[in-house]
Design a protein around this motif. Structure first.
Motif, PDB file in Angstrom:
ATOM      1  N   TYR A  11       2.160   9.784   8.225  1.00  0.00           N
ATOM      2  CA  TYR A  11       2.167   9.243   9.585  1.00  0.00           C
ATOM      3  C   TYR A  11       2.288   7.723   9.544  1.00  0.00           C
ATOM      4  CZ  TYR A  11       0.309   8.336  14.349  1.00  0.00           C
ATOM      5  OH  TYR A  11       0.120   7.926  15.636  1.00  0.00           O
TER       6      TYR A  11
ATOM      7  N   MET B  52      -4.420   9.764   6.498  1.00  0.00           N
ATOM      8  CA  MET B  52      -3.917   9.765   5.127  1.00  0.00           C
ATOM      9  C   MET B  52      -4.512  10.923   4.319  1.00  0.00           C
ATOM     10  SD  MET B  52      -4.113   5.692   4.621  1.00  0.00           S
ATOM     11  CE  MET B  52      -3.962   5.682   2.869  1.00  0.00           C
TER      12      MET B  52
ATOM     13  N   GLY C 273      -0.976   0.575  11.706  1.00  0.00           N
ATOM     14  CA  GLY C 273      -2.208   1.033  11.056  1.00  0.00           C
ATOM     15  C   GLY C 273      -2.459   0.423   9.694  1.00  0.00           C
ATOM     16  N   ILE C 274      -2.046  -0.833   9.536  1.00  0.00           N
ATOM     17  CA  ILE C 274      -2.270  -1.534   8.276  1.00  0.00           C
ATOM     18  C   ILE C 274      -3.746  -1.928   8.162  1.00  0.00           C
ATOM     19  CG2 ILE C 274      -1.798  -3.811   7.257  1.00  0.00           C
ATOM     20  CD1 ILE C 274       0.374  -1.693   6.812  1.00  0.00           C
ATOM     21  N   PHE C 275      -4.288  -1.928   6.948  1.00  0.00           N
ATOM     22  CA  PHE C 275      -5.652  -2.419   6.729  1.00  0.00           C
ATOM     23  C   PHE C 275      -5.565  -3.903   6.387  1.00  0.00           C
ATOM     24  CE2 PHE C 275      -5.530   2.002   5.009  1.00  0.00           C
ATOM     25  CZ  PHE C 275      -6.169   2.599   6.088  1.00  0.00           C
TER      26      PHE C 275
ATOM     27  N   LYS D  67      -2.889   2.193  -3.680  1.00  0.00           N
ATOM     28  CA  LYS D  67      -3.939   2.919  -4.403  1.00  0.00           C
ATOM     29  C   LYS D  67      -4.621   3.945  -3.522  1.00  0.00           C
ATOM     30  CE  LYS D  67      -6.294   0.169  -7.922  1.00  0.00           C
ATOM     31  NZ  LYS D  67      -7.425  -0.778  -7.990  1.00  0.00           N
ATOM     32  N   ILE D  68      -4.932   3.535  -2.306  1.00  0.00           N
ATOM     33  CA  ILE D  68      -5.672   4.441  -1.425  1.00  0.00           C
ATOM     34  C   ILE D  68      -4.762   5.582  -0.961  1.00  0.00           C
ATOM     35  CG2 ILE D  68      -5.245   3.298   0.789  1.00  0.00           C
ATOM     36  CD1 ILE D  68      -8.126   3.646   1.454  1.00  0.00           C
ATOM     37  N   ALA D  69      -3.471   5.315  -0.906  1.00  0.00           N
ATOM     38  CA  ALA D  69      -2.544   6.348  -0.421  1.00  0.00           C
ATOM     39  C   ALA D  69      -2.230   7.386  -1.488  1.00  0.00           C
ATOM     40  CB  ALA D  69      -1.254   5.705   0.080  1.00  0.00           C
ATOM     41  N   THR D  70      -2.225   6.978  -2.753  1.00  0.00           N
ATOM     42  CA  THR D  70      -1.829   7.927  -3.796  1.00  0.00           C
ATOM     43  C   THR D  70      -3.026   8.737  -4.235  1.00  0.00           C
ATOM     44  OG1 THR D  70      -2.132   6.118  -5.329  1.00  0.00           O
ATOM     45  CG2 THR D  70       0.116   6.696  -4.779  1.00  0.00           C
ATOM     46  N   LYS D  71      -2.819  10.037  -4.304  1.00  0.00           N
ATOM     47  CA  LYS D  71      -3.900  10.889  -4.785  1.00  0.00           C
ATOM     48  C   LYS D  71      -3.617  11.238  -6.231  1.00  0.00           C
ATOM     49  CE  LYS D  71      -4.923  12.373  -0.266  1.00  0.00           C
ATOM     50  NZ  LYS D  71      -3.636  12.324   0.464  1.00  0.00           N
TER      51      LYS D  71
ATOM     52  N   MET E 249      -6.702   5.914  10.695  1.00  0.00           N
ATOM     53  CA  MET E 249      -5.614   5.846   9.717  1.00  0.00           C
ATOM     54  C   MET E 249      -6.057   6.468   8.395  1.00  0.00           C
ATOM     55  SD  MET E 249      -2.515   5.017   9.733  1.00  0.00           S
ATOM     56  CE  MET E 249      -1.685   5.861   8.389  1.00  0.00           C
TER      57      MET E 249
ATOM     58  N   MET F 275     -12.013  -0.789   8.677  1.00  0.00           N
ATOM     59  CA  MET F 275     -10.912  -1.437   9.400  1.00  0.00           C
ATOM     60  C   MET F 275     -10.189  -0.472  10.339  1.00  0.00           C
ATOM     61  SD  MET F 275      -9.306  -3.648   6.286  1.00  0.00           S
ATOM     62  CE  MET F 275     -10.437  -3.885   4.919  1.00  0.00           C
ATOM     63  N   ASN F 276      -9.967   0.753   9.910  1.00  0.00           N
ATOM     64  CA  ASN F 276      -9.203   1.694  10.735  1.00  0.00           C
ATOM     65  C   ASN F 276      -9.495   3.126  10.272  1.00  0.00           C
ATOM     66  OD1 ASN F 276      -7.322   3.184  12.135  1.00  0.00           O
ATOM     67  ND2 ASN F 276      -5.694   1.667  11.899  1.00  0.00           N
TER      68      ASN F 276
ATOM     69  N   GLU G 210      -3.783  -2.329  -2.964  1.00  0.00           N
ATOM     70  CA  GLU G 210      -4.857  -1.427  -2.529  1.00  0.00           C
ATOM     71  C   GLU G 210      -4.357  -0.384  -1.532  1.00  0.00           C
ATOM     72  OE1 GLU G 210      -8.869  -4.124  -3.189  1.00  0.00           O
ATOM     73  OE2 GLU G 210      -7.654  -4.521  -1.433  1.00  0.00           O
ATOM     74  N   HIS G 211      -3.375  -0.767  -0.705  1.00  0.00           N
ATOM     75  CA  HIS G 211      -2.774   0.230   0.192  1.00  0.00           C
ATOM     76  C   HIS G 211      -2.120   1.351  -0.617  1.00  0.00           C
ATOM     77  CE1 HIS G 211      -3.270  -2.670   3.457  1.00  0.00           C
ATOM     78  NE2 HIS G 211      -2.993  -1.695   4.288  1.00  0.00           N
TER      79      HIS G 211
ATOM     80  N   PRO H 188       1.897   5.023  12.316  1.00  0.00           N
ATOM     81  CA  PRO H 188       1.568   4.884  13.732  1.00  0.00           C
ATOM     82  C   PRO H 188       2.324   3.734  14.382  1.00  0.00           C
ATOM     83  CG  PRO H 188      -0.256   4.133  12.382  1.00  0.00           C
ATOM     84  CD  PRO H 188       0.776   4.689  11.452  1.00  0.00           C
TER      85      PRO H 188
ATOM     86  N   TYR I  85      -7.363  -6.451   5.576  1.00  0.00           N
ATOM     87  CA  TYR I  85      -8.045  -7.147   4.476  1.00  0.00           C
ATOM     88  C   TYR I  85      -7.862  -6.449   3.131  1.00  0.00           C
ATOM     89  CZ  TYR I  85     -10.163  -9.733   8.281  1.00  0.00           C
ATOM     90  OH  TYR I  85     -10.363 -10.502   9.393  1.00  0.00           O
ATOM     91  N   LEU I  86      -7.048  -5.403   3.086  1.00  0.00           N
ATOM     92  CA  LEU I  86      -6.729  -4.808   1.790  1.00  0.00           C
ATOM     93  C   LEU I  86      -5.387  -5.359   1.321  1.00  0.00           C
ATOM     94  CD1 LEU I  86      -7.660  -1.003   2.020  1.00  0.00           C
ATOM     95  CD2 LEU I  86      -9.105  -2.950   1.486  1.00  0.00           C
TER      96      LEU I  86
ATOM     97  N   ARG J 107       3.595   3.522   2.560  1.00  0.00           N
ATOM     98  CA  ARG J 107       2.305   4.196   2.392  1.00  0.00           C
ATOM     99  C   ARG J 107       2.404   5.674   2.767  1.00  0.00           C
ATOM    100  NH1 ARG J 107      -2.327   1.920   6.162  1.00  0.00           N
ATOM    101  NH2 ARG J 107      -0.865   2.757   7.684  1.00  0.00           N
TER     102      ARG J 107
ATOM    103  N   ARG K 197     -12.061   3.895  -5.906  1.00  0.00           N
ATOM    104  CA  ARG K 197     -11.290   4.466  -4.801  1.00  0.00           C
ATOM    105  C   ARG K 197     -12.185   4.741  -3.596  1.00  0.00           C
ATOM    106  NH1 ARG K 197      -6.793   7.324  -2.989  1.00  0.00           N
ATOM    107  NH2 ARG K 197      -7.500   9.190  -1.931  1.00  0.00           N
TER     108      ARG K 197
END
Ligand SMILES: Nc1ncnc2c1ncn2[C@@H]1O[C@H](COP(=O)(O)OP(=O)(O)OP(=O)(O)O)[C@@H](O)[C@H]1O
Ligand SMILES: [Mg+2]
Lengths: 286, 235
Positions: B83, A180, B89-91, B101-105, A176, A172-173, B98-99, B85, B93-94, B148, A162
């Motif tokens: 949020y 989050m 605000g998409i990444f 995964k990174i968003a869920t805690k 953002m 990348m950003n 993965e979006h 935007p 290359y992920l 997300r 993670r």
């Protein structure tokens, strides 16, 4: 044939040393937009502290770990005291990190004296293997292996954890990632520490390779590392490995065949990249 | 009616420009509050100011009665504010996975369950699970950006012009999705597409030149063509 293999191994070994230095720079720049000219200082500190530790204990592997630890600590202090106050201001970053680079190398002279010091590889890494008529110097192979281990470890972290995901997303950003709910400042501190640690590793690995250490030893390599960051693409970790190998090999072959041009070729590579693909060859590829 | 988020006289500078000059509004729990206004009125800046991305020089932001305008962005987000935007605000290359995964805690069943619920609401994303987000279409990226923000059980979502740049048929899809989220979460919606705003909104605020100038229930704006003409340039 023999010559070619030697130049190849030489180039790869140099490439690995440059990569270890450039990896931190590229992530630090990609993630936080920070230009760190003190990176060469971590390199020299890794060499001095590791060689000192090796002299005291006789344990080379432990000396590597010690140098990396020193890099971690220096990285943490530098980020907190030097970098944090100058976020978002490139001019200030260049001035303060260049100044800090001088402080780091002067401190080395205060502690270990102004003269250059000898550095040797341990017994088990000295000498060479003879394969057919080809002589392969053990220590150079060792550098390549350590470099690859470092690469794959960090590559795995970036791809599978993670934290690694956050680092890649941050490149990348960054806004953002913060939006989050992620404290990117903490992640950056970590990246800075790891980057400094890799630079220290690189410095210690170079020491027995070149046979001597001196306080300004980081300068030349830092310049090559910056070239690599530009060629590989700011923020691209894999790019920094490939570009470092490119620069290492071209340096090694050019030095043999047209030695007057060896530095010029790397500069030329960088200029070509800046003209035709200014974001770097591997930008965004992770 | 519980006020979930409230701003009081927000003023924000970007560089030397005085962009927000008094933005005051409330978002009521369970409702969709729409922020309207011409291009450059200060809608995006209002959302960024609430999140601390462009911190205010004066004024206050309350979230569940607590003052939050001094908090760093990550802390504000962790209070339960998601949020989306304006640029999504998409990444790039992920992957979609993965979006998520990174968003869920956190980990475990609760997270998996939430991923399931989210995917049920955004079924198209399943198809692109292993694809890099950069290759998705504009509408798919918008869905991913909303998903997300939705995935974290956020109490409040701030969504900036979800219809921007999308074909009408895709806008309809986004609208349907938001409609299904309505009620479950509180939403602050910035929208230039008046029909969408009218369809989803419960309450509206008009921002003009960095100030909130008019507000009311959405149905009042529907009845007052002259307001729309005056402030939004539409009829
Ligand atoms: N970084 C910046 N530097 C200077 N001015 C800015 C900056 N960001 C925004 N502005 C200005 O602030 C004003 C408000 O911008 P904002 O993006 O909040 O408007 P908006 O209501 O979201 O408009 P739109 O409907 O076009 O998205 C505009 O006049 C814009 O030009
Ligand atoms: Mg806007």
């Amino acid at each position: 044939m023999e010559q070619i293999v030697n130049l190849l191994i030489n180039g790869l070994a140099t490439g690995m040393l440059i990569f270890l230095l450039a990896a931190g720079l590229t992530l630090i720049f990609g993630l936080m937009d920070v230009l760190n000219f003190a990176h060469g200082g971590f390199f020299a500190w890794g060499a001095y502290s590791g060689i000192w530790f090796y002299g005291v204990t006789g344990q080379y592997v432990l000396a590597i770990l010690f140098a990396m630890f020193v890099g971690l600590v220096l990285g943490a202090l530098t980020e907190k005291l030097i970098i944090k106050p100058v976020y978002g201001n490139h001019i200030q970053q260049i001035l303060i990190t260049l100044g800090f680079m001088l402080v780091l190398s002067e401190l080395l002279k205060v502690i270990w004296g102004p003269n250059q010091l000898p550095a040797h590889a341990p017994e088990w890494l000295s000498g060479s293997w003879l394969i057919g008529d080809i002589i392969i110097i053990k220590y150079r192979v060792f550098i390549i292996v350590v470099g690859l281990i470092a690469f794959f470890t960090i590559h795995f972290i970036l791809k599978k954890t993670r934290i690694g995901l956050i680092v890649r997303a941050g490149v990348m950003n960054k806004e953002m990632v913060e939006a989050m709910g992620i404290h990117i400042q903490k992640i950056f501190m970590l990246v800075f520490m790891v980057g400094a640690s890799l630079a220290a590793l690189s410095g210690l690995l170079l020491a027995p390779y070149s046979g001597v250490i001196y306080a300004e030893m980081g300068m030349d390599f830092a310049i090559l590392a910056f070239i690599v960051v530009v060629i590989g693409g700011m923020g691209s970790f894999t790019g920094s490995l490939l570009a470092a190998i490119l620069v290492g090999l071209s340096g090694s072959f050019m030095a043999y065949y047209v030695s007057e041009l060896s530095i010029a070729v790397n500069m030329l590579l960088m200029i070509l990249v800046l003209i035709f693909r200014p974001q770097g060859l591997f930008y965004g590829k992770g | 009616m519980e006020v979930l988020l409230k701003t009081e006289n927000l003023e924000t500078f970007i560089g030397q420009y005085h962009i927000l000059q008094g933005v005051t509004f409330e978002a009521i729990r369970g409702e969709v509050t729409v922020l309207l206004g011409r291009n450059g009125a200060g809608k995006t800046t209002t959302l960024r100011t609430i999140l601390g991305l462009s911190p205010p020089s004066r004024g206050k932001v309350f979230f569940k009665q607590k003052e939050i305008q001094e908090l760093p962005t990550y802390k504000t987000a962790n209070l339960g504010i998601g949020y989306v935007p304006e640029d999504q605000g998409i990444f790039p290359y992920l992957t979609v996975e993965e979006h998520f995964k990174i968003a869920t805690k956190g980990k475990g069943d609760k997270v998996n369950e939430r991923i399931e619920t989210t995917l049920a609401l955004f079924p198209d994303l399943k198809q692109f699970w292993r694809k890099q987000a950069g290759v998705l279409s504009g509408g798919q990226k918008q869905m991913l950006a909303i998903a997300r923000a939705y995935i974290n059980y956020n109490e409040l979502l701030m969504i900036d012009e979800p219809s921007k740049g999308l074909a009408p048929i895709v806008v309809e899809k986004v609208m349907e999705t938001l409609e299904r989220m309505k009620g479950e979460t509180t939403i602050i919606l910035v929208e230039q597409n008046y029909l969408m705003a009218e369809y989803l909104g419960d309450r509206f605020y008009i921002i003009d030149d960095g100030k909130t100038v008019l507000s009311g229930e959405m149905k009042e704006l529907k009845e007052h063509e002259e307001w729309r003409k005056k402030y939004l340039g539409i009829s």
